[in-house]
Write a protein that holds these residues in place. Structure first.
Motif, PDB file in Angstrom:
ATOM      1  N   ASP A 113     -44.193 -13.394   8.810  1.00  0.00           N
ATOM      2  CA  ASP A 113     -44.450 -14.787   8.412  1.00  0.00           C
ATOM      3  C   ASP A 113     -45.952 -15.049   8.275  1.00  0.00           C
ATOM      4  O   ASP A 113     -46.389 -15.697   7.325  1.00  0.00           O
ATOM      5  CB  ASP A 113     -43.828 -15.723   9.452  1.00  0.00           C
ATOM      6  CG  ASP A 113     -43.856 -17.188   9.030  1.00  0.00           C
ATOM      7  OD1 ASP A 113     -43.376 -17.486   7.915  1.00  0.00           O
ATOM      8  OD2 ASP A 113     -44.351 -18.020   9.793  1.00  0.00           O
TER       9      ASP A 113
ATOM     10  N   GLY B   6     -39.862 -15.303   8.787  1.00  0.00           N
ATOM     11  CA  GLY B   6     -40.255 -15.443   7.376  1.00  0.00           C
ATOM     12  C   GLY B   6     -39.939 -14.215   6.548  1.00  0.00           C
ATOM     13  O   GLY B   6     -40.640 -13.899   5.598  1.00  0.00           O
TER      14      GLY B   6
ATOM     15  N   LYS C 140     -43.358 -11.737  14.468  1.00  0.00           N
ATOM     16  CA  LYS C 140     -43.986 -12.853  13.764  1.00  0.00           C
ATOM     17  C   LYS C 140     -44.835 -12.435  12.556  1.00  0.00           C
ATOM     18  O   LYS C 140     -45.091 -13.230  11.647  1.00  0.00           O
ATOM     19  CB  LYS C 140     -44.859 -13.617  14.780  1.00  0.00           C
ATOM     20  CG  LYS C 140     -45.565 -14.851  14.251  1.00  0.00           C
ATOM     21  CD  LYS C 140     -44.587 -15.932  13.818  1.00  0.00           C
ATOM     22  CE  LYS C 140     -45.319 -17.156  13.286  1.00  0.00           C
ATOM     23  NZ  LYS C 140     -44.415 -18.096  12.611  1.00  0.00           N
TER      24      LYS C 140
ATOM     25  N   ASP D 160     -35.613 -15.819   9.928  1.00  0.00           N
ATOM     26  CA  ASP D 160     -35.337 -17.226  10.255  1.00  0.00           C
ATOM     27  C   ASP D 160     -35.518 -18.145   9.047  1.00  0.00           C
ATOM     28  O   ASP D 160     -35.152 -19.300   9.093  1.00  0.00           O
ATOM     29  CB  ASP D 160     -36.179 -17.707  11.438  1.00  0.00           C
ATOM     30  CG  ASP D 160     -37.665 -17.672  11.148  1.00  0.00           C
ATOM     31  OD1 ASP D 160     -38.090 -16.920  10.242  1.00  0.00           O
ATOM     32  OD2 ASP D 160     -38.418 -18.403  11.820  1.00  0.00           O
TER      33      ASP D 160
HETATM   34 ZN    ZN Z   1     -40.285 -18.772  11.155  1.00  0.00          ZN
END
Ligand code: ZN
Ligand code: ZN
Length: 416
Positions: free
Chosen positions: A309, A13, A306, A350
Motif C-alpha cells: 500500500d 492495498g 503494509k 484489504d
Molecule cells: Zn489498507
C-alpha cells in the motif's frame, strides 16, 4: 485449542489497475511462483471488502475482514492508532492520531509531515507532555505519544468529553490549520472542540522555539512546530474475537493501525524483529512468527504486510511489484512449514490501491483459499484477471472468515 489452524494473510492495498504497469496490475506483473502455486491448488475469487462500489479505508476494511460490521463498531481511526502504538486506552478516552507538521507564523501549513522528521521526536514529546496541561480544565488528562517519523497519538481523558468533533488537519499545504468544530450542539461536544483548539495553539507555542526545531531550521529542514489532530474516536464496544468465534488468535503486523485493530478486537499481537510496516520490512519474519504461534497453540494467525500500500500511495509501481515478490517468498516459507493436514489459509488484500491514483479505490481484489478440504478450481495463477475466473466468485469482507472456518468444521449449524 484445536488441532486445526487458520491463517489470514493480507497484503495491504494489494489490488491494482491496468494502468499500474504497462497494461498489467502490479500483482499481474510480479513474479509470484508461490502465490501461483496456492492459486493453482486452491479456490479463487474476488473480494469486495465493504461491498461493491465502496472505497475502503484500511481500518474499516480490516474490521469487515474480521467479521465485524464497520457501521456498528467504527467511530474513527484515532483509537486504533493510539492502541497500536502501545498506549493504554481506557473506556471513554477520546483518541486522535497526530502529525508533527510545519506551520508559518499565521498557522498556515507548509509541510504536513515536518519533512517526515526522523530524530528528536522524544524532545518534542517531552515539551508537549510537560506543557500541555490546560489549567482551566481540572479533571482533564492529556496524554501524548510519538510513533514513527511524524506520527503519534493523543488521548483526552476525563469527563464531559466527546468524539463528535472534526479534525484540525487541512490535508493540504498553504492553508491554515483547521479549527476543530463540534459536529452537534451538545455541551460536551462544544467543550471538547474548544479543548482541541487550545491544544493546537498551545502545542505551537511549546514546540516552535525548541532546540530541536532551531537545529532543523539551521540545517534547512522544516521545523516540527505544530501538531495536527484527526480521527477522533472512543474505544469501540466490540465483541472479542475469542468470544465471537471461540478461537485463540494472534495478529502479526508492524503498522500501528493494524496492531491497534487487532488489539481492539481482542487478538494478541506480535511485531516480529525487522518488521517495519514499510518497504524494507522483513516479511519473512512475520511468516516465521505465524508458524511458531500456530505450533505453540494458537488457532488463528493474521499476517499483515503494509509495504504494498505504501508503494502504491507513492505512485511507485516497481516498489509495489518488489514488495509483492518479497511477500511471495514469505508465502514460500509458509508452503514449506505450515501443517497442511490441518491448516486452511487465505491470501488476499484489504482494497485496491492503484499506482496512478495513489489512493484506495473500490475495485474487488483477488482472494484465494488453500487447504486440504478446499475444492480446487481451474485458476492456476493469482491476478485480477485470472482470479475472477475461479469458482469462489465474489465474496464480501464479513464472509471471508466464516468461509475459511467452514473448511475447519468450526461453524455452528444454522437450523437443525
Ligand atoms: Zn489498507
Ligand atoms: Zn493506504
Amino acid at each position: 485449542m484445536s488441532q486445526k489452524k487458520a491463517v489470514l494473510f493480507i497484503a495491504d492495498g494489494l489490488g491494482g489497475r491496468p494502468s499500474d504497469y504497462n497494461g498489467k496490475t502490479c500483482l499481474e506483473a510480479a513474479d509470484t511462483p508461490n502465490l501461483d502455486r496456492l492459486a493453482d491448488r486452491g479456490i479463487n475469487g474476488m473480494l469486495n471488502p465493504l461491498g461493491p462500489g465502496v472505497r475502503p479505508g484500511s481500518d474499516t476494511a480490516h474490521l469487515s475482514l474480521f467479521g465485524y460490521d464497520p457501521e456498528e463498531v467504527y467511530s474513527g481511526r484515532g483509537i486504533f492508532e493510539a492502541s497500536g502504538i502501545g498506549m493504554k486506552v481506557q473506556k471513554n478516552d477520546v483518541c486522535f492520531r497526530t502529525n508533527f507538521s510545519t506551520v508559518d507564523k499565521e498557522m498556515e501549513v507548509k509541510d504536513r509531515r515536518a519533512g517526515r522528521i526522523q530524530e528528536g521526536q522524544e524532545k518534542l514529546k517531552e515539551a508537549l507532555q510537560d506543557g500541555l496541561e490546560l489549567n482551566r480544565y481540572k479533571d482533564l488528562e492529556i496524554i501524548f505519544e510519538t510513533s514513527t517519523q511524524h506520527r503519534g497519538a493523543l488521548i483526552l481523558r476525563g469527563s464531559k468529553l466527546s468524539d463528535k468533533i472534526t479534525g484540525t488537519d487541512p490535508h493540504k499545504t498553504d492553508v491554515k490549520v483547521k479549527k476543530c468544530k463540534a459536529v452537534n450542539g451538545s455541551k460536551n461536544v462544544k467543550r471538547t472542540a474548544k479543548i482541541v483548539n487550545k491544544i493546537t495553539d498551545r502545542a505551537h507555542e511549546l514546540l516552535k522555539d525548541l532546540d530541536v526545531n532551531k537545529d532543523r531550521e539551521e540545517r534547512g529542514k522544516p521545523p516540527a512546530n505544530a501538531l495536527l489532530l484527526r480521527g477522533a474516536s472512543t474505544p469501540p464496544d466490540i465483541e472479542p474475537f475469542q468470544e465471537k468465534y471461540g478461537l485463540e488468535g494472534v495478529g502479526i503486523a508492524a503498522g500501528a493501525l493494524y496492531l491497534g485493530v487487532a488489539k481492539q478486537i481482542g487478538l494478541e499481537t506480535r511485531k516480529p524483529e525487522g518488521a517495519t510496516g514499510d518497504l524494507d520490512s522483513k516479511i519473512i519474519n512475520k511468516a516465521k512468527a505465524a508458524v511458531k504461534e500456530l505450533e505453540d497453540g494458537k488457532d488463528f494467525a493474521f499476517i499483515h504486510v503494509k509495504g504494498t500500500d505504501n508503494a502504491a500511495h507513492d505512485h511507485d509501481a516497481e516498489a509495489k511489484k518488489r514488495v509483492i515478490e518479497k511477500i511471495d517468498r514469505a508465502v514460500g516459507y509458509l508452503i514449506d512449514k505450515l501443517d497442511w493436514k490441518n491448516t486452511h489459509l487465505i491470501f488476499s488484500g484489504d482494497h485496491t490501491t492503484p499506482i496512478v491514483y495513489g489512493d484506495h479505490t473500490a475495485e474487488p481484489i483477488p482472494i484465494l483459499y488453500r487447504g486440504r478440504e478446499v475444492r480446487k478450481d481451474w485458476v492456476d495463477r493469482i491476478g485480477e484477471r485470472s482470479s475472477v475466473k475461479g469458482d469462489l466468485g465474489f465474496v464480501n469482507g464479513q464472509e471471508v472468515l466464516p468461509i475459511l472456518f467452514n473448511y475447519n468444521n468450526w461453524l455452528e449449524k444454522y437450523g437443525s
